[in-house]
Scaffold this active site. Structure first.
Site, PDB file in Angstrom:
ATOM      1  N   HIS A 137       2.241  -7.563  15.349  1.00 15.00           N
ATOM      2  CA  HIS A 137       1.204  -7.327  14.344  1.00 15.00           C
ATOM      3  C   HIS A 137       0.273  -6.501  14.825  1.00 15.00           C
ATOM      4  O   HIS A 137      -0.457  -6.839  15.794  1.00 15.00           O
ATOM      5  CB  HIS A 137       0.799  -8.429  13.650  1.00 15.00           C
TER       6      HIS A 137
ATOM      7  N   GLU B 299       4.412  -1.115   9.669  1.00 18.97           N
ATOM      8  CA  GLU B 299       3.284  -1.346   9.168  1.00 18.97           C
ATOM      9  C   GLU B 299       2.133  -0.282   9.275  1.00 18.97           C
ATOM     10  O   GLU B 299       1.588  -0.262  10.540  1.00 18.97           O
ATOM     11  CB  GLU B 299       2.603  -2.487   9.213  1.00 18.97           C
TER      12      GLU B 299
ATOM     13  N   LYS C 156      -1.621 -14.754   7.596  1.00 22.52           N
ATOM     14  CA  LYS C 156      -2.687 -14.462   8.655  1.00 22.52           C
ATOM     15  C   LYS C 156      -3.594 -15.806   8.848  1.00 22.52           C
ATOM     16  O   LYS C 156      -3.004 -16.721   8.720  1.00 22.52           O
ATOM     17  CB  LYS C 156      -3.334 -13.136   8.008  1.00 22.52           C
TER      18      LYS C 156
ATOM     19  N   GLY D 282      -4.251  -3.994   4.485  1.00 17.66           N
ATOM     20  CA  GLY D 282      -5.300  -4.580   3.729  1.00 17.66           C
ATOM     21  C   GLY D 282      -6.412  -3.618   3.179  1.00 17.66           C
ATOM     22  O   GLY D 282      -7.460  -4.025   2.880  1.00 17.66           O
TER      23      GLY D 282
ATOM     24  N   GLU E  86      -2.771  -6.327  13.990  1.00 16.73           N
ATOM     25  CA  GLU E  86      -4.269  -7.076  14.481  1.00 16.73           C
ATOM     26  C   GLU E  86      -4.323  -7.818  15.647  1.00 16.73           C
ATOM     27  O   GLU E  86      -5.173  -7.924  16.419  1.00 16.73           O
ATOM     28  CB  GLU E  86      -4.288  -8.039  13.061  1.00 16.73           C
TER      29      GLU E  86
ATOM     30  N   ASN F  78       2.649 -12.657   5.159  1.00 14.53           N
ATOM     31  CA  ASN F  78       2.110 -13.140   6.259  1.00 14.53           C
ATOM     32  C   ASN F  78       0.573 -13.573   5.859  1.00 14.53           C
ATOM     33  O   ASN F  78      -0.060 -12.767   5.331  1.00 14.53           O
ATOM     34  CB  ASN F  78       2.058 -11.716   7.014  1.00 14.53           C
TER      35      ASN F  78
ATOM     36  N   SER G 131      -0.476  -3.090   1.976  1.00 14.69           N
ATOM     37  CA  SER G 131      -0.606  -3.258   0.723  1.00 14.69           C
ATOM     38  C   SER G 131       0.227  -3.179  -0.312  1.00 14.69           C
ATOM     39  O   SER G 131       0.337  -2.624  -1.254  1.00 14.69           O
ATOM     40  CB  SER G 131      -1.648  -2.006   0.410  1.00 14.69           C
TER      41      SER G 131
HETATM   42  P1  PGA Z   1      -1.435  -6.296   3.605  1.00 23.50           P
HETATM   43  O1  PGA Z   1      -1.150  -6.815   4.868  1.00 23.50           O
HETATM   44  O2  PGA Z   1      -0.398  -6.747   2.623  1.00 23.50           O
HETATM   45  O3  PGA Z   1      -2.394  -7.380   2.950  1.00 23.50           O
HETATM   46  O4  PGA Z   1      -1.989  -5.020   3.481  1.00 23.50           O
HETATM   47  C1  PGA Z   1       0.098  -6.618   5.343  1.00 23.50           C
HETATM   48  C2  PGA Z   1       0.278  -7.286   7.017  1.00 23.50           C
HETATM   49  O5  PGA Z   1      -0.690  -7.029   7.469  1.00 23.50           O
HETATM   50  O6  PGA Z   1       1.245  -7.771   7.314  1.00 23.50           O
END
Ligand code: PGA
Length: 250
Positions: free
Chosen positions: A95, A167, A11, A173, A97, A9, A213
């Protein structure tokens, strides 16, 4: 046998040149035959990267979002029929976010899932709890509620085109990962809940990805858990070497 999936992803990252370079280097690499690689790229690169990905039968593109309406006066939005018209196979829906910054409620996400499926897109449906819910030990009921509100009522044929991505928001992140045991416990709870909603067969066949992560140093252990069928990877999917290491971690 469930699919093994390594989904990236990106983003809101990568300019055009970087995006094409990254997609090309992953597509041109050796990918294990039994792993499905999905690149969740920004909308404006989908068409071109979809063409690039066609050179490798294991690599596919995904949109990171889709609008819940078929068409109309929704300035700046992208619809499921538009994605389908350029042959996009996957879309990420829900997601954290987008839930947080774009106020996407479970009800809106339910509409998005429906319209994506109706237009022939496969869905990666994201769920996961914030830290305060985990601290109260209410994470399982929180995630079940997210699944219930957006997926309950789907038919068997629909569910065959759904991948769930768990997640935990506190791990996205942040560099902090759920322990393999924490991931397995939640994935098992999700699978048990899918069993309640859709029956044993669908629950056993649905791939459940872990996200938060994931990196080369922890992917082997996380992907090794019985109910973890792969990962949805942000940061570490945006460098060729680290994503390829993750792809090879099954
Ligand atoms: P990350 O993001 O691997 O940077 O923690 C995962 C995601 O948001 O899908």
């Amino acid at each position: 046998m469930r699919k093994k999936i390594a989904a990236g992803n990106w983003k809101m990252n990568k300019n055009y040149g970087e995006a094409i370079e990254l997609a090309s280097s992953i597509t041109n690499a050796q990918v294990p035959e039994d792993v499905t690689v999905i690149l969740g790229v920004p909308y404006i690169y989908l068409k071109e990267i979809n063409e690039i990905a066609k050179a490798n039968p294991n690599v596919f593109v995904s949109a990171q979002n889709v609008h819940q309406k078929e068409n109309g006066a929704y300035t700046g939005e992208i619809s499921a029929p538009m994605l389908k018209s350029i042959d996009v196979p996957y879309v990420i829906i829900g997601h954290s976010e987008r839930r947080e910054y774009n106020c996407e409620t479970p009800e809106i996400l339910k509409e998005k899932v429906r319209i994506a499926l109706d237009n022939g897109l496969d869905v990666i449906f994201c769920c996961g709890e914030p830290l305060e819910i985990r601290k109260k030990n209410e994470h399982e009921s929180y995630v079940k509620d997210q699944i219930e509100k957006s997926l309950a009522g789907l038919g068997d044929e629909d569910m065959k085109r759904i991948t769930v991505a768990y997640e935990p928001i506190w791990a996205i992140g942040t560099g902090e990962t759920a322990s393999p045991a924490q991931a397995q416990a939640m994935h098992k709870a999700i699978r048990d809940y899918l069993k309640e909603l859709f029956g044993e067969k669908i629950a056993e066949e649905t791939a459940i990805l872990y996200g938060g992560s994931v990196k080369p140093s922890n992917a082997v252990e996380i992907f090794g858990q019985e109910d973890v069928d792969g990962g949805l990877v942000g940061g570490a999917s945006m460098k060729t070497d680290s994503f390829l290491d993750i792809i090879k971690s099954f």
